[in-house]
Motif scaffolding. Structure first.
Motif, PDB file in Angstrom:
ATOM      1  N   UNK A 211      18.077 -14.346  74.044  1.00  0.00           N
ATOM      2  CA  UNK A 211      16.667 -14.036  74.283  1.00  0.00           C
ATOM      3  C   UNK A 211      16.392 -13.795  75.761  1.00  0.00           C
ATOM      4  N   UNK A 212      17.025 -14.601  76.606  1.00  0.00           N
ATOM      5  CA  UNK A 212      16.852 -14.428  78.055  1.00  0.00           C
ATOM      6  C   UNK A 212      17.388 -13.066  78.494  1.00  0.00           C
ATOM      7  N   UNK A 213      18.603 -12.729  78.046  1.00  0.00           N
ATOM      8  CA  UNK A 213      19.198 -11.451  78.414  1.00  0.00           C
ATOM      9  C   UNK A 213      18.392 -10.271  77.884  1.00  0.00           C
ATOM     10  N   UNK A 214      17.925 -10.396  76.640  1.00  0.00           N
ATOM     11  CA  UNK A 214      17.141  -9.316  76.054  1.00  0.00           C
ATOM     12  C   UNK A 214      15.833  -9.110  76.807  1.00  0.00           C
ATOM     13  N   UNK A 215      15.203 -10.209  77.222  1.00  0.00           N
ATOM     14  CA  UNK A 215      13.960 -10.101  77.964  1.00  0.00           C
ATOM     15  C   UNK A 215      14.163  -9.555  79.364  1.00  0.00           C
ATOM     16  N   UNK A 216      15.281  -9.886  79.987  1.00  0.00           N
ATOM     17  CA  UNK A 216      15.542  -9.433  81.355  1.00  0.00           C
ATOM     18  C   UNK A 216      15.892  -7.952  81.413  1.00  0.00           C
ATOM     19  N   UNK A 217      16.649  -7.482  80.441  1.00  0.00           N
ATOM     20  CA  UNK A 217      17.115  -6.092  80.471  1.00  0.00           C
ATOM     21  C   UNK A 217      16.294  -5.166  79.577  1.00  0.00           C
TER      22      UNK A 217
END
Length: 236
Positions: free
Chosen positions: A191-197
């Motif tokens: 979720x963190x990676x998806x939100x950042x990129x």
């Protein structure tokens, strides 16, 4: 290729973070499974006890934990435990909110949930024992602890391995729910990676692949243990 760039191990790649998160998933699942083994063993013993209040207590535990949604159990452990810690802190002169550590919440919540299922696995395994062996051990005056160590425990574990393998798979998948407490396990990191990129598909696809890898290795591991435990046992 964009996927390789995102999931790589270079300066801008998320590969190391995803692997660390996968490791955290395994850690919280193992802790939850082991805590559940303790809860489940005690509950199975109580269910098999001749003491009626103990049976009622164990039946209530398994009914409650198998009937309440798992996410709700996690919330109750996290917010209930945090409220209790905050109250204790205020009694000691502290102020503010004191949260339960996310890893501890995960281990206890998953342990309580899996313990309800493991209790039935252990109880069923005990009921599968040949009663003649237990009666023979009693007839020669074998002490209860010695009988448990030499006869009951080895055979209960032998019969329980297939069911425990299913419970482990359940715990592993439910570890994703611990992300609601802020623990950075595999789903939370995705979720963190998806939100950042703003590219969710590569992260969730990688998470699915890592979950599948862990469960596949686990399945082979439990199959090997089951085969080893059944060596020399006559099958119908």
């Amino acid at each position: 290729m964009r996927y390789v760039e995102l999931m790589g191990f270079g300066p801008t790649g998320w590969g190391p973070a995803m692997l660390r998160a996968a490791g955290m998933t395994v850690v919280v699942a193992v802790l939850g499974f082991l805590v559940g083994a303790v809860f489940g063993s005690l509950a199975a013993w109580a269910k098999l006890s001749r003491v009626r209040p103990l049976r009622w207590l164990a039946d209530g535990y398994t009914t409650l934990l198998r009937g309440v949604p798992d996410l709700l159990v996690i919330y109750l452990f996290y917010f209930g435990g945090s409220a209790a810690l905050s109250a204790v802190a205020r009694m000691l002169g502290g102020q503010g909110f004191v949260g339960v550590p996310a890893l501890l919440t995960g281990a206890l919540a998953l342990g309580a949930i899996s313990g309800a299922y493991q209790a039935e696995v252990y109880r069923g395994a005990y009921l599968a024992l040949a009663k003649g062996e237990l009666e023979a051990a009693r007839s020669v005056g074998m002490a209860r602890f010695l009988m448990f160590r030499r006869i009951v425990a080895p055979q209960v574990m032998r019969y329980a391995v297939p069911g425990l393998g299913n419970v482990w798979q359940l715990v592993l998948k439910e570890s994703a729910l611990i992300s609601v407490t802020g623990l950075v396990e595999l789903l939370r990191q995705s979720q963190i990676g998806a939100g950042s990129t703003r590219e969710p598909f590569p992260f969730y696809l990688t998470a699915a692949a890592l979950y599948l890898l862990i469960t596949t290795v686990s399945t082979y591991g439990f199959s090997w243990v089951e085969a080893r435990s059944m060596r020399g046992v006559r099958r119908a």
